[in-house]
Design a protein around this motif. Structure first.
Motif, PDB file in Angstrom:
ATOM      1  N   MET A   1       9.200 -14.386  -0.407  1.00 38.81           N
ATOM      2  CA  MET A   1       9.066 -13.109   0.272  1.00 38.81           C
ATOM      3  C   MET A   1       8.524 -12.098  -0.720  1.00 38.81           C
ATOM      4  SD  MET A   1      11.891 -11.214   2.491  1.00 38.81           S
ATOM      5  CE  MET A   1      12.418  -9.638   1.925  1.00 38.81           C
ATOM      6  N   GLY A   2       7.269 -11.740  -0.545  1.00 40.45           N
ATOM      7  CA  GLY A   2       6.649 -10.785  -1.451  1.00 40.45           C
ATOM      8  C   GLY A   2       6.588  -9.400  -0.841  1.00 40.45           C
ATOM      9  N   TYR A   3       6.694  -8.433  -1.703  1.00 34.25           N
ATOM     10  CA  TYR A   3       6.617  -7.048  -1.262  1.00 34.25           C
ATOM     11  C   TYR A   3       5.194  -6.538  -1.389  1.00 34.25           C
ATOM     12  CZ  TYR A   3      11.687  -7.040  -1.395  1.00 34.25           C
ATOM     13  OH  TYR A   3      12.991  -7.317  -1.164  1.00 34.25           O
ATOM     14  N   GLN A   4       4.812  -5.678  -0.453  1.00 34.38           N
ATOM     15  CA  GLN A   4       3.486  -5.083  -0.511  1.00 34.38           C
ATOM     16  C   GLN A   4       3.603  -3.650  -1.021  1.00 34.38           C
ATOM     17  OE1 GLN A   4       1.734  -5.284   3.330  1.00 34.38           O
ATOM     18  NE2 GLN A   4       1.600  -7.505   3.338  1.00 34.38           N
ATOM     19  N   ALA A   5       2.582  -3.222  -1.718  1.00 28.17           N
ATOM     20  CA  ALA A   5       2.566  -1.854  -2.223  1.00 28.17           C
ATOM     21  C   ALA A   5       2.467  -0.873  -1.061  1.00 28.17           C
ATOM     22  CB  ALA A   5       1.402  -1.659  -3.177  1.00 28.17           C
ATOM     23  N   TYR A   6       3.030   0.290  -1.259  1.00 25.95           N
ATOM     24  CA  TYR A   6       3.001   1.323  -0.219  1.00 25.95           C
ATOM     25  C   TYR A   6       1.580   1.832  -0.042  1.00 25.95           C
ATOM     26  CZ  TYR A   6       3.642   5.777   2.105  1.00 25.95           C
ATOM     27  OH  TYR A   6       3.535   6.836   2.958  1.00 25.95           O
ATOM     28  N   GLN A   7       1.139   1.870   1.195  1.00 32.11           N
ATOM     29  CA  GLN A   7      -0.174   2.411   1.531  1.00 32.11           C
ATOM     30  C   GLN A   7       0.039   3.696   2.335  1.00 32.11           C
ATOM     31  OE1 GLN A   7      -3.148   1.269   0.562  1.00 32.11           O
ATOM     32  NE2 GLN A   7      -2.102  -0.309  -0.589  1.00 32.11           N
ATOM     33  N   PRO A   8      -0.363   4.833   1.787  1.00 33.55           N
ATOM     34  CA  PRO A   8      -0.166   6.084   2.538  1.00 33.55           C
ATOM     35  C   PRO A   8      -1.012   6.099   3.802  1.00 33.55           C
ATOM     36  CG  PRO A   8      -1.471   6.486   0.557  1.00 33.55           C
ATOM     37  CD  PRO A   8      -1.004   5.062   0.496  1.00 33.55           C
ATOM     38  N   PRO A   9      -0.557   6.802   4.839  1.00 33.95           N
ATOM     39  CA  PRO A   9      -1.318   6.826   6.087  1.00 33.95           C
ATOM     40  C   PRO A   9      -2.667   7.535   5.964  1.00 33.95           C
ATOM     41  CG  PRO A   9       0.587   8.264   6.223  1.00 33.95           C
ATOM     42  CD  PRO A   9       0.690   7.524   4.944  1.00 33.95           C
ATOM     43  N   ILE A  10      -2.793   8.441   4.990  1.00 37.48           N
ATOM     44  CA  ILE A  10      -4.050   9.145   4.748  1.00 37.48           C
ATOM     45  C   ILE A  10      -4.496   8.802   3.334  1.00 37.48           C
ATOM     46  CG2 ILE A  10      -5.156  11.403   4.553  1.00 37.48           C
ATOM     47  CD1 ILE A  10      -3.007  12.423   6.510  1.00 37.48           C
ATOM     48  N   ASP A  11      -5.728   8.357   3.205  1.00 38.15           N
ATOM     49  CA  ASP A  11      -6.244   7.986   1.900  1.00 38.15           C
ATOM     50  C   ASP A  11      -6.291   9.210   0.985  1.00 38.15           C
ATOM     51  OD1 ASP A  11      -7.229   6.376  -0.078  1.00 38.15           O
ATOM     52  OD2 ASP A  11      -9.287   6.360   0.688  1.00 38.15           O
ATOM     53  N   THR A  12      -5.983   9.022  -0.283  1.00 37.76           N
ATOM     54  CA  THR A  12      -5.887  10.143  -1.215  1.00 37.76           C
ATOM     55  C   THR A  12      -7.219  10.838  -1.458  1.00 37.76           C
ATOM     56  OG1 THR A  12      -6.124   8.614  -3.072  1.00 37.76           O
ATOM     57  CG2 THR A  12      -3.893   9.176  -2.410  1.00 37.76           C
ATOM     58  N   LYS A  13      -8.320  10.176  -1.222  1.00 40.93           N
ATOM     59  CA  LYS A  13      -9.614  10.823  -1.438  1.00 40.93           C
ATOM     60  C   LYS A  13      -9.923  11.852  -0.352  1.00 40.93           C
ATOM     61  CE  LYS A  13     -12.279   7.182   0.814  1.00 40.93           C
ATOM     62  NZ  LYS A  13     -13.288   6.156   0.647  1.00 40.93           N
ATOM     63  N   HIS A  14      -9.163  11.847   0.740  1.00 40.89           N
ATOM     64  CA  HIS A  14      -9.376  12.801   1.824  1.00 40.89           C
ATOM     65  C   HIS A  14      -8.495  14.045   1.710  1.00 40.89           C
ATOM     66  CE1 HIS A  14     -11.965  10.002   3.827  1.00 40.89           C
ATOM     67  NE2 HIS A  14     -11.009   9.086   3.894  1.00 40.89           N
ATOM     68  N   TYR A  15      -7.643  14.114   0.703  1.00 43.38           N
ATOM     69  CA  TYR A  15      -6.715  15.238   0.577  1.00 43.38           C
ATOM     70  C   TYR A  15      -7.442  16.569   0.406  1.00 43.38           C
ATOM     71  CZ  TYR A  15      -2.678  12.123   0.059  1.00 43.38           C
ATOM     72  OH  TYR A  15      -1.682  11.203   0.268  1.00 43.38           O
ATOM     73  N   SER A  16      -8.487  16.605  -0.397  1.00 46.39           N
ATOM     74  CA  SER A  16      -9.181  17.871  -0.635  1.00 46.39           C
ATOM     75  C   SER A  16      -9.896  18.347   0.628  1.00 46.39           C
ATOM     76  CB  SER A  16     -10.155  17.739  -1.799  1.00 46.39           C
ATOM     77  OG  SER A  16     -11.106  16.727  -1.522  1.00 46.39           O
TER      78      SER A  16
END
Length: 76
Positions: A1-16
């Motif tokens: 059972m492997g864990y997956q990294a957290y993926q935010p719902p909004i990509d960080t390049k779209h924050y600005s």
């Protein structure tokens, strides 16, 4: 059972971009609110209209501020 990294719902390049758009929309609501307060007589104003426009202005401005902080790398 492997864990997956957290993926935010909004990509960080779209924050600005989100910060700019949400802040702009918030300032549009804020300017409408100020113009409404200046041009209407006190007896002609509607409390529900003032509260709803103020609510939308505060929501968009606070969301824009949040994404500005995230775009700048300020994580609290």
């Amino acid at each position: 059972m492997g864990y997956q990294a957290y993926q935010p719902p909004i990509d960080t390049k779209h924050y600005s971009n989100l910060a700019i758009v949400l802040t702009f929309i918030g300032f549009c609501f804020l300017s409408y609110f100020v113009i409404y307060q200046i041009t209407q007589n006190k007896s002609q104003r509607s409390l529900t209209k003032e509260l709803s426009v103020g609510l939308f202005a505060s929501l968009f401005l606070s969301s824009g501020t949040l994404f500005s902080f995230l775009a700048l790398g300020l994580y609290f």
